[in-house]
Design a protein around this motif. Structure first.
Motif, PDB file in Angstrom:
ATOM      1  N   GLU A 164      -6.350   2.556  -4.797  1.00 33.08           N
ATOM      2  CA  GLU A 164      -6.286   3.538  -5.871  1.00 33.08           C
ATOM      3  C   GLU A 164      -5.406   3.085  -7.027  1.00 33.08           C
ATOM      4  OE1 GLU A 164      -6.084   7.648  -4.756  1.00 33.08           O
ATOM      5  OE2 GLU A 164      -6.366   7.105  -2.652  1.00 33.08           O
ATOM      6  N   ARG A 198       1.181   3.827  -3.126  1.00 30.22           N
ATOM      7  CA  ARG A 198       0.828   5.247  -2.932  1.00 30.22           C
ATOM      8  C   ARG A 198       1.975   6.175  -3.307  1.00 30.22           C
ATOM      9  NH1 ARG A 198      -4.099   5.730  -0.668  1.00 30.22           N
ATOM     10  NH2 ARG A 198      -4.821   3.791   0.279  1.00 30.22           N
ATOM     11  N   ASP A 228       0.827  -1.199   0.000  1.00 33.43           N
ATOM     12  CA  ASP A 228       0.000   0.000   0.000  1.00 33.43           C
ATOM     13  C   ASP A 228       0.869   1.261   0.000  1.00 33.43           C
ATOM     14  OD1 ASP A 228      -2.181   1.647   0.152  1.00 33.43           O
ATOM     15  OD2 ASP A 228      -2.556   1.303   2.280  1.00 33.43           O
ATOM     16  N   ARG A 234       2.268   6.324  -7.046  1.00 37.41           N
ATOM     17  CA  ARG A 234       1.190   7.149  -7.618  1.00 37.41           C
ATOM     18  C   ARG A 234       1.399   8.629  -7.301  1.00 37.41           C
ATOM     19  NH1 ARG A 234      -3.816   7.003  -7.034  1.00 37.41           N
ATOM     20  NH2 ARG A 234      -4.416   7.043  -9.209  1.00 37.41           N
ATOM     21  N   THR A 284       1.331   5.209 -13.049  1.00 39.76           N
ATOM     22  CA  THR A 284       0.062   4.495 -12.917  1.00 39.76           C
ATOM     23  C   THR A 284       0.312   3.022 -12.610  1.00 39.76           C
ATOM     24  OG1 THR A 284      -0.107   4.186 -15.315  1.00 39.76           O
ATOM     25  CG2 THR A 284      -1.222   6.090 -14.396  1.00 39.76           C
ATOM     26  N   ASP A 322      -5.002   2.129 -11.039  1.00 40.04           N
ATOM     27  CA  ASP A 322      -5.516   2.855 -12.203  1.00 40.04           C
ATOM     28  C   ASP A 322      -6.096   1.956 -13.276  1.00 40.04           C
ATOM     29  OD1 ASP A 322      -4.188   5.674 -11.637  1.00 40.04           O
ATOM     30  OD2 ASP A 322      -2.700   4.124 -11.225  1.00 40.04           O
ATOM     31  N   ARG A 342      -9.703  -0.920  -5.263  1.00 39.82           N
ATOM     32  CA  ARG A 342     -10.164   0.453  -5.464  1.00 39.82           C
ATOM     33  C   ARG A 342      -9.635   1.351  -4.335  1.00 39.82           C
ATOM     34  NH1 ARG A 342      -9.929   3.561  -8.608  1.00 39.82           N
ATOM     35  NH2 ARG A 342     -11.311   5.339  -8.606  1.00 39.82           N
ATOM     36  N   ARG A 343      -9.648   0.816  -3.124  1.00 42.53           N
ATOM     37  CA  ARG A 343      -9.114   1.593  -1.992  1.00 42.53           C
ATOM     38  C   ARG A 343      -7.629   1.861  -2.151  1.00 42.53           C
ATOM     39  NH1 ARG A 343     -12.148  -1.486   1.322  1.00 42.53           N
ATOM     40  NH2 ARG A 343     -10.396  -2.703   2.112  1.00 42.53           N
TER      41      ARG A 343
END
Ligand code: C2E
Ligand code: MG
Ligand code: MG
Ligand code: MG
Length: 288
Positions: free
Chosen positions: A195, A167, A163, A170, A175, A197, A192-193
């Motif tokens: 994030e 992050r 995670d 990103r 992406t 792409d 989705r959490r």
């Protein structure tokens, strides 16, 4: 005894069999040398936006032609590199070649994305985002033109660190794509959490949609859901025209597979890009 020899020989090349320890060590030593000598090759496979039949991205894939054994498949040497930690150097080589090639294509005016595969190990290394950002800067490539592919399994092997790494990547503008989507255990809401792409729907579902009604439903509804969530969708393993037609009817899908273009040399893929997208008219794209 002969039967055993034969069995061991076979085991070298097929991932279904475990490599025996001696062969593993030999192959690993050879892989290390191949990486050092620059003997590893990188091929590229186009990703085609079906609505406009344009090549929008290419995926970089590692190839190893062993000096005496001949081609060794990524299904064999990638796990070997992952287990030994050699995957970091291998990925550095692939990323370097891929970005150099993309810089060349951008200088010629081709506006496409480049996808590179990461392994579980990268997702637990907090130094990776900075390394990727530096490589992008060195090649003058905007971060949004790089797609890093990770699998659900890789994320779930160290989810907290993955995670953080995702992050940070990103935050640099890179992406993230979920590779082989549907074969792991991550839910779409979890991804989705994170994030991400892009979703790359695994070929076990895609290659079967004409024959298997359930696979058709899975692929169609996954595409609809992902697009509605604002994700890009790539369907992997497109091997025939009827599959292209089905996927095109779902709208907004990018497809990758032997039917659209096999992984090939930069020259071969460049010909495909020019054929599909037309020759670039505006000259070089600006460097980042
Ligand atoms: P992947 O990232 O899911 O790559 C797609 C694989 O599917 C490639 O196999 C590609 O040649 C194959 N493919 C593409 N279109 C079709 C099709 O229409 N039908 C079928 N049956 N197959 C298709 P490849 O190149 O053998 O790579 C296998 C896996 O090895 C990759 O799966 C990826 O997980 C790994 N890999 C390859 N290169 C690298 C690399 O540079 N780094 C890392 N970490 N992994 C890599
Ligand atoms: Mg991939
Ligand atoms: Mg894949
Ligand atoms: Mg795969």
């Amino acid at each position: 005894y002969h039967a055993k020899l034969e069995r061991d020989r076979i085991s070298i090349f097929s991932p279904e069999f475990d490599l025996n320890t001696v062969e593993r060590l030999r192959l690993l030593a050879d892989l290390r040398i191949a990486i050092d000598r620059g003997d590893l090759d990188v091929v590229f496979q186009p990703q085609v936006e079906l609505a406009g039949s344009r090549v929008v991205a290419v995926e970089a894939l590692a190839r190893w032609n062993h000096c005496t054994r001949g081609p060794v498949g990524p299904d064999v040497f990638i796990p070997l590199a992952e287990d030994s930690g050699l995957i970091f150097r291998l990925t550095t080589v692939v990323l370097e070649r891929a970005l150099a090639q993309l810089a060349e294509w951008r200088a010629a005016g081709h506006d496409i994305r480049m996808a590179v595969n990461l392994s579980a190990r990268h997702l637990s290394d907090l130094g990776v985002p900075q390394q990727v950002a530096l490589a992008l800067r060195r090649h003058g490539i905007p971060a949004s033109s790089l797609v890093l592919e990770v699998t659900e399994t890789a994320i779930l092997s160290d989810p907290v660190r993955a995670d953080l790494v995702i992050r940070a990547l990103r935050a640099h503008g890179v992406t993230i794509a979920i590779d082989d989507y549907g074969t792991g255990n991550a839910s779409l809401s979890y991804l989705r959490r994170l994030e991400v792409d892009e979703l790359k729907i695994d070929r076990v579902f895609v290659s079967n949609i004409r024959a298997d009604g359930q696979d058709m439903i899975i692929v169609r509804s996954t595409i609809a859901l992902a697009l509605e969530l604002g994700l890009r969708v790539v369907a992997e393993g497109v091997e025939d025209e009827p599959t292209v037609e089905s996927l095109r009817s779902f709208g907004g899908v990018v497809a990758q597979g032997y039917h659209l273009g096999r992984p090939g040399s930069a020259e071969a893929v460049e010909r495909m890009i020019v054929e599909a997208n037309g020759a670039p008219t505006e000259g070089a794209l600006s460097r980042a």
